[in-house]
Enzyme design. Structure first.
Site, PDB file in Angstrom:
ATOM      1  N   ASP A   1      -8.988   3.710  -1.521  1.00 56.74           N
ATOM      2  CA  ASP A   1      -9.855   3.996  -0.380  1.00 56.74           C
ATOM      3  C   ASP A   1     -11.180   4.601  -0.815  1.00 56.74           C
ATOM      4  O   ASP A   1     -11.395   5.801  -0.713  1.00 56.74           O
ATOM      5  CB  ASP A   1      -9.112   4.917   0.598  1.00 56.74           C
ATOM      6  CG  ASP A   1      -7.840   4.241   1.111  1.00 56.74           C
ATOM      7  OD1 ASP A   1      -7.753   3.000   0.975  1.00 56.74           O
ATOM      8  OD2 ASP A   1      -6.967   4.940   1.629  1.00 56.74           O
TER       9      ASP A   1
ATOM     10  N   GLU B   1       2.553   5.156  -3.834  1.00 52.69           N
ATOM     11  CA  GLU B   1       2.496   6.204  -4.888  1.00 52.69           C
ATOM     12  C   GLU B   1       3.796   6.986  -5.014  1.00 52.69           C
ATOM     13  O   GLU B   1       4.110   7.376  -6.133  1.00 52.69           O
ATOM     14  CB  GLU B   1       1.322   7.148  -4.583  1.00 52.69           C
ATOM     15  CG  GLU B   1      -0.033   6.493  -4.690  1.00 52.69           C
ATOM     16  CD  GLU B   1      -0.369   5.594  -3.505  1.00 52.69           C
ATOM     17  OE1 GLU B   1       0.239   5.780  -2.439  1.00 52.69           O
ATOM     18  OE2 GLU B   1      -1.209   4.712  -3.653  1.00 52.69           O
TER      19      GLU B   1
ATOM     20  N   ASP C   1       0.868  -1.180   0.000  1.00 53.18           N
ATOM     21  CA  ASP C   1       0.000   0.000   0.000  1.00 53.18           C
ATOM     22  C   ASP C   1       0.908   1.234   0.000  1.00 53.18           C
ATOM     23  O   ASP C   1       2.124   1.111   0.144  1.00 53.18           O
ATOM     24  CB  ASP C   1      -0.862  -0.054   1.272  1.00 53.18           C
ATOM     25  CG  ASP C   1      -2.027   0.912   1.233  1.00 53.18           C
ATOM     26  OD1 ASP C   1      -2.217   1.590   0.212  1.00 53.18           O
ATOM     27  OD2 ASP C   1      -2.748   0.985   2.244  1.00 53.18           O
TER      28      ASP C   1
END
Lengths: 976, 522
Positions: free
Chosen positions: A611, A538, A535
């Site tokens: 999310d 980015e 996760d």
């Protein structure tokens, strides 16, 4: 102290105020991004100039060099604005007909980033040796098949024609602009580059008339420094952005460039009455509570765009890793114009000529690869929550699933398993016995997925951090010295730079579940049953600009973060994937879930849409986002069931499980602040409805697995939106709420709205479809037809296309691995021509044995036999098409051994066909016999309409009981 | 290539042939699994007649799944594991033939032969050993429980006795109050005028003003102190409990600043206090006393102090106003009254001439009244406690929980100690210092169960604890089982601010044999 307390209250109030919404102010609009502003202004000037506008870029004919042995042409390019700057152009025709257009600055002050291809492509694409470039006075031409590629010299323009019709035009609008590297002007002349808001006049500087103003604008805009909120980007290399227009003169609709929360057919962002006022942005970002309809960038980027029309589908793949903005407009209802504005990097555009969607999928797969066969458990149901708080909690959740007989394959652990958010390091107060816990989960054939995020807490007692620090593989700040420090879950953190080759072996070593020689740290408190969730890759940096890293951070080899940003996430899941693959001997298929992705990420596991919110809008747009990823190569995708934020009402949860059961990646997840919502907690009848959806998923696992085989070989998506199946049917182009599952013939339209109890399903062909559960017939039409399908809360609008054979396993068990020797049921859905075909692919679901020929690949057919008869057969496909059976075999398989290890296991375990259900049988058969041996079989026929009749109603159904045939075996059932 | 021979074999039949037709059938249902004369069989729901060969042939024929008791062919049917040497058990049909050797089916009869060894002997032994151990705990526990019950009975006796004795005291006290009221009323009528005059004194008036000012200041001070405390708490919970997914740097910064400020305790100790001035602590404790000063008494004492007491108190001087004829009665009454006052400590014998009788008499009355009310309250409480002790919805039908009323037990997890005070409150106490959080006050037993049943007492609910930042009020569900000790052995925060305690108590240990029969099918 007081002042501080008050400050705290103020910020607290702010939090409460907008805790429920996307934080617009955290992310840039085009007008807040210097190069995007410049790019759009360029486009604006071109529009205003109309026909007077001409691109300043042109090919210098004297520099053209045509290779003799392959289809490559190189040429020098000049811009009339900067005659002293040199650009080099190269155009290649690949073996599969795709065209690669590359342009770079030659002999400039610096080097533009040109390594994106090395990460995204599986290999250097082979260049055609047959196609020949011909240099003319005004242009270069290469002709092959119906295609012709023309490189016009002045102005520079690259056009792909098919049958004389323009398909793709690069720089047809004259927006090509590669900002060359330059020296910063002396401070005296320096213009303060104040980021002007949109529509605001720039300060006019007293200066001599700029001869380039017609193209570049009158003044310099944010070339050397740029401030957004409290962050200043130092831009040490100055301007280096790249603008290019790509036009599809005969393609009215475009798809792709995920990830955006919007429709599959991309709404316009420019031209008259655009849907969105900002361009689509590709800049991987951790967007908190993102909007359900918006062009803002999300967690991942795939710069691939399909353009579609009745007779042709083409695509462009703009292989650039820096922040990119894309405007989409339609000057007529037959054409599409796009404008791509990137912050840095070379021009490297692939034109994929199609001409069908399937061809485009194959051409793109050839470049970036296909999803490998997943571990079978990855297709089961994943139960996640932030957070299962202890090993006791984990065991209880598993126990509750078992008590209610709800299938589930994987239990997940989010960040709170770790002490101080130091991944790998168990919080032993809550998880005192991690290995025993994992083994308890694995004892029922299940797995665990544990999160490992890319930020490392700066703690000198954290072995992962100290090792990375010693190896010098952490991302550096703009100075290029030391370690970049940012804020994430653990507080002050640093990030491993996976562009640094030294990071890779080290990363692999961490995941070894045993003690390494030499005493280096490895994750001994894990087992091979632990797989990984990546996760925040980015990367997410809480105190960074736009919640990510400063662009002037420095990576390996001195590249700036701006150059590589969109690839960063892919490198992380790539490294983890490889680490898991080599963790065991023999290697097993890894499962890695990633949030951030790029072109090529399909090779490294699954992704999810991040999310999302527990709202109907997000449920709906989640389906569209997954479809968009599917057509961009990333098939193994899903949205969090239930929505990450919020507490979904039972009806919403029931529908969301129905959506999830028909997504390739099926996971329920929930935020730490939400109420628990595991399926067993739901009251009746919702619990039973959700259980049914989960069981349906498990009975259909053979369909999903077979679809993955096809994807792994051909790149055709698992979820197939209407336009990919019926490219010529205009009515289906905009559809993104119904889709087919691989080549199975299953067509689903999940309900994503409250209180809806009937679904309108569009049938884009003259064929009969059957309700999967009811056997009700629905008939399409040549011009397409919309039919109403009942969709009570416990019903999923699921149809079987006439002409399909759907293999299922009707004994849903606790986990997918426990079903491996269960018998199959074949659903033969007769077409209006009374035929059917289907496939089944099987292998052990966990090793790479399939790449050595250990698999079973069957074809089932139903054909008319005699006047009224029907023959249902099973044949081996492995022998018939060994070379196209599986992906990744090295060397490629040329034959198939029907007695291979896996096939033998199935035979030994008597894995059989337990039932054959033929749907659409009008008349009661006289006899049903197994041809081999001539035995009359037991059967039952329920009267109903036949497949070729025009009327509706329940189909006639023939159920053949236990034909006594093994799944590995060839057989024929003759129905008379 | 598959040999033709193999193809010719009817595979389903071979699989079915070896299968026991009665596999998975419960002994009580064996009689139902017999073929008819024509070798057919009826599904147990009567819906369909099938061939006897179709029973347990690994193909689901009956809508009710009754034809496949021994296979996984029918969804949601049951398989009976005999488990000889242990206890027989049903497993769900989805577990049949799944390759797993589950404990519930220790004889392995649900799997292909050779897959699972028969482990019933060891599992049975382990089960019995565990059962014995549990039984032992239960026995010991039930003995403790009986002491709890005995305690409840004693407690009832004690409370009943207390109520009875209080009743007596109340009667006496009521009489006393009556007398005091009489005295106070008389004294008041005698002194009111003089007192009113004295209260005109500028000193007294000024004191009243000071008092008013003090009260106002105190109110303001308290308001600010409360606010500061509140702010501290918010920041505290912000630090520990802010929504971490909300990546707001302002929150993180505020948090960082707050946590980096010096501890307020150390500030206090270092705070320089001018000589004679009060510290914050002293302010807290002594301001109230100061404000509560009885100025009237003070005024009178002041007078005593200024004018060396030359005059007798009004009460003693009064003789000069009274007609002689009344004197004897008056003296008698006065002696009696002074005696009373002395007894009550209102006037000392030495200062029996003091002029403060009136207010003191009033005070005595008030105090006596307070005592009386207190006694009444205590009596009511005792009476209601008596009722609670054997109420199934409070301390259990046998009063077995009374012993634990207000008993506190602890469990440490991570950085916190969790405290449960039965029937009162649950708390979270940070081990490294900082403020405690209430996790809720006792609300109820298990509302989903019938009061009086063991399930009813297996769960306690504590609610309305301190509210979480961005979340609900903290609450706890306490799950209890029989054990020889009162203890918490597990604390989990299953969702934000909703805790689950697991613990044991002897109060749940019913004497073996007395517990309701469980549903084990033997």
């Amino acid at each position: 102290m007081w002042a501080r307390s008050v400050l705290g209250i103020v910020s607290l109030a702010l939090v409460f105020h907008d805790a429920l919404a996307f934080k617009e102010q955290d992310f840039k609009t085009c007008s807040q991004s210097g190069f995007c502003r410049r790019g759009r202004a360029l486009s604006q000037r071109a529009q205003e100039a109309k026909s007077a506008w001409q691109s300043p870029y042109s090919v210098d004919p004297s520099t053209v060099s045509v290779a003799t042995d392959k289809a490559v042409v190189q040429a020098g390019v000049k811009s009339s604005l900067y005659p002293e700057v040199n650009f080099g152009l190269e155009v290649r025709i690949q073996e599969d007909g795709a065209v690669r257009v590359r342009m770079d600055e030659v002999g400039g002050l610096r080097k533009r980033y040109d390594e994106a291809a090395s990460w995204a492509l599986i290999s250097e694409p082979s260049i055609s040796k047959n196609v020949k470039w011909v240099a003319g006075k005004k242009d270069l031409r290469a002709t092959y098949g119906p295609n012709e590629v023309v490189v016009s010299y002045a102005p520079l323009q690259v056009t792909l024609y098919k049958n004389g019709k323009e398909q793709v035009v690069i720089n047809g609008k004259g927006l090509l602009h590669m900002e060359h590297f330059r020296k910063k002007a002396e401070p005296a002349a320096a213009v303060e580059a104040t980021p002007a808001a949109e529509g605001q006049e720039q300060t006019v500087i007293e200066a001599p008339e700029n001869p380039r103003a017609w193209f570049e604008g009158a003044d310099e805009d944010a070339l050397w420094e740029e401030t957004f909120n409290s962050w200043t980007d130092s831009k040490p290399k100055g301007p280096e952005s790249l603008s290019v227009d790509i036009t599809f003169p005969h393609h009215p609709v475009v798809y792709g460039i995920p990830q955006h929360a919007t429709r599959l057919a991309l709404p316009s962002t420019a031209g008259e009455n655009p849907t969105f006022t900002d361009p689509y942005r590709l800049y991987n970002a951790d967007v908190f509570e993102y909007l359900a309809s918006s062009p803002v960038s999300l967690y991942g980027s795939i710069p691939l765009m399909h353009a579609h029309s009745e007779d042709s589908t083409v695509a462009v793949f703009d292989l650039v890793a820096s922040e990119t903005w894309i405007d989409v407009s339609h000057s007529t209802d037959r054409s599409t114009e796009t404008h791509w504005i990137s912050e840095s990097g070379i021009l490297d555009v692939f034109i994929l000529p199609g001409p069908t969607p399937d061809d485009v999928f194959a051409q793109y797969a050839k470049l970036t690869g296909t999803p490998p066969m997943p571990a079978l458990f990855g297709l089961g149901y994943h139960q996640c929550r932030w957070n299962y708080v202890s090993s006791e909690d984990v065991r209880t959740v598993q126990k509750r699933f078992d008590e209610e007989n709800i299938p589930m394959d994987v239990l997940w652990l989010d960040i709170e398993y770790s002490v101080d958010h130091e991944y790998f390091m168990w919080n032993e107060k809550m998880f005192p016995d991690p290995v025993e816990m994992i083994n308890d989960v694995a004892a029922t054939g299940r797995k665990m997925v544990v999160i490992v995020d890319p930020h490392l807490k700066r703690d000198n007692n954290y072995p992962a951090f100290t090792a990375a620090q010693e190896l010098g593989i952490l991302v550096k700040p703009k100075s290029g010295e030391g370690e970049y420090e940012g804020w994430c879950w653990p507080g002050s953190s640093s990030w491993v730079d996976f562009f640094n080759p030294n990071a890779w072996d080290w990363w692999k070593s961490l995941f070894k579940p045993y003690q390494l020689e030499g005493g280096k740290w490895s994750w001994t408190k894990s087992t091979e049953d632990v797989h990984i969730w990546n996760d925040m890759n980015e990367p997410s940096v809480f105190n960074g600009p736009e919640i990510t890293m400063p662009k002037d951070n420095v990576h390996y080899d001195g590249w700036e973060h701006r150059d590589v940003h969109n690839i960063n996430g892919m490198l992380y899941s790539n490294a983890t994937w490889q680490a898991l693959a080599v963790r065991s001997d023999p290697p097993k298929r890894p499962f890695v879930l990633t949030r951030s992705f790029f072109a090529g990420s399909q090779r490294f596991g699954a992704m999810w849409t991040g999310d999302n919110l527990g709202t109907w809008e997000h449920m709906e747009v989640g389906v569209k986002m997954v479809l968009s990823n599917s057509i961009a190569g990333l098939s193994f995708a899903g949205s969090d069931v239930g929505g990450f934020f919020g507490n979904p009402e039972p009806e919403m949860l029931v529908r969301w499980y129905q959506v999830g059961a028909f997504a390739p990646f099926f996971r329920a997840h929930a935020h730490i602040d939400t109420k628990r919502r595991e399926p067993y907690l739901l009251p009746s009848p919702y619990k039973e409805m959700v259980t049914d959806s989960l069981r349906l998923r498990y009975t259909l696992l053979p369909v999903w697995y077979t679809a993955f085989r096809e994807t792994s070989v051909t790149g055709k998506p698992i979820l197939r939106p209407q336009y990919t199946v019926f490219p010529k049917d205009r009515k289906g182009w905009e559809m993104d709420d119904q889709y087919y599952i691989g080549g199975s013939g299953l067509l689903v339209k999940p309900v994503t709205q409250k209180d809806v109890r009937e679904a309108e399903v569009y049938l884009g062909e003259d064929e009969v479809y059957y309700g999967y559960f009811t056997g009700e017939t629905y008939r399409g039409a040549v011009k397409g037809r919309t039919v109403s399908v009942p969709a009570a809360l416990d019903q999923i609008p699921l149809l079987v296309r006439g002409g399909s054979v759907v293999p299922t396993r009707e004994r849903p068990r606790r986990a997918s691995g426990l079903m491996k020797y269960d018998p199959f049921t074949l659903k033969v859905a007769l077409s209006k021509d009374e035929g059917a075909r289907g496939e089944l692919y099987l292998d052990d679901g966990e090793t790479f044995g399939h790449q050595r020929g250990e698999y079973v690949w069957r074809e089932f057919t139903a054909v008319k036999s005699g006047k009224k008869g029907l023959r249902v057969s099973s044949r081996d496909l492995g022998s018939a098409r060994p070379a196209e059976a599986v992906e990744g075999a090295s060397p490629a398989l040329t034959s198939y051994d029907r007695e291979n290890k896996y096939a033998r296991t199935l035979e030994e375990r008597d894995v059989r066909v337990e039932k054959v259900v033929v749907v659409g049988v009008k008349a009661k058969p006289k006899s049903v016999k197994l041809e081999e041996g001539g035995k009359e079989l037991e059967w039952e026929w329920t009267p109903g309409v036949g497949s070729k009749e025009k009327k509706g109603g329940r189909a006639g159904v023939l159920v053949i009981k236990d034909p006594g045939v093994k799944i590995t075996q060839d057989w024929d059932i003759v129905i008379l | 290539m598959v040999p033709w021979l193999l193809l010719a074999l009817p595979l389903g039949a071979t699989a079915a042939a070896g299968r026991d037709k009665l596999l998975g059938v419960h002994p009580s249902a064996l009689a139902k699994y017999t073929p008819s004369k024509s070798n057919t069989w009826k599904c147990l729901d009567g819906s369909k007649e099938i061939s006897w060969n179709a029973v347990n042939d690994d193909y689901c024929d009956c809508p009710d799944g009754s034809d496949e008791p021994g296979t996984s062919a029918c969804p949601d049917s049951r398989f009976w594991c005999k488990n000889e040497g242990h206890i027989g058990a049903y497993i769900h049909s989805s577990r049949v033939g799944d390759g797993l050797c589950e404990t519930e089916c220790c004889d392995g009869s649900d799997e292909r032969p050779g897959t699972c060894p028969n482990r019933c002997k060891e599992i049975g032994e382990a089960y019995r050993a565990k059962r014995d151990a549990e039984l032992k705990i239960q026995k010991t526990g039930s003995k403790i429980r009986s002491t709890y019950i005995a305690f409840a009975h004693k407690e009832r006796k004690r409370l009943e006795d207390l109520a009875a004795s209080l009743e007596k005291d109340i009667v006496a006290k009521e009489k006393e109050v009556e007398k005091l009221r009489e005295i106070a009323e008389r004294t008041e009528s005698l002194t009111q005028a003089a007192l009113d005059h004295k209260r005109q004194s500028p000193l007294y008036q000024s004191l009243l003003n000071h008092n008013k000012a003090l009260k106002s200041l105190k109110r303001e001070y308290k308001k600010h102190a409360d606010r500061e405390k509140q702010l501290g708490q918010i920041l505290d919970s912000l630090r520990t409990g802010y929504n971490p997914n909300y990546q707001d740097m302002a929150v993180l910064e505020a948090d960082g600043e707050e946590s980096s400020t010096p501890e307020p305790e150390s500030e206090k100790t270092e705070e320089a206090v001018d000589d004679g001035l009060w510290t914050a602590d002293e302010l807290d404790s002594e301001l109230d006393d100061l404000i509560g000063t009885d100025y009237t008494s003070l005024l009178l004492e002041h007078e005593d102090h200024i004018n060396t007491p030359t005059e007798d108190s009004l009460l003693f001087k009064i003789t000069s106003y009274i007609p002689d004829a009344w004197l004897p009665q008056y003296e008698a009454w006065k002696d009696n009254f002074v005696d009373w006052l002395e007894k009550l400590g209102i006037v000392s014998e030495e200062s029996s001439g003091s002029s403060t009788e009136a207010t003191r008499a009033q005070q005595a009355l008030t105090e006596a009244n307070t005592e009386l009310n207190h006694m009444r309250r205590e009596k009511t409480e005792s009476e209601s406690d008596v009722l609670k002790i054997f109420n199934p919805e409070h301390f259990g039908a046998e009063g077995e929980w009374k012993k634990l009323d207000d008993t506190c037990i602890n469990h440490e997890v991570g950085d916190y100690t969790y405290e449960l005070c039965f029937f009162k409150e649950a708390k979270q106490k940070p081990n490294k210092g900082g403020s405690n959080f209430s996790l809720g006050r006792f609300q109820s037993w298990n509302k989903d169960a019938r009061p009086g049943s063991p399930e009813y007492y297996s769960k306690q609910v504590y609610q309305h604890g301190t509210r979480c930042w961005n979340g609900p009020e903290r609450s706890v569900v306490v799950l209890l089982t029989c054990g020889v000790e009162n203890t918490i052995y597990s604390v989990q925060e299953l969702e934000k601010c909703e805790y689950q305690f697991k613990g044991t108590s002897p109060a749940l240990c019913l004497p073996p044999g007395k517990e309701p029969q469980n549903h084990e099918e033997l």
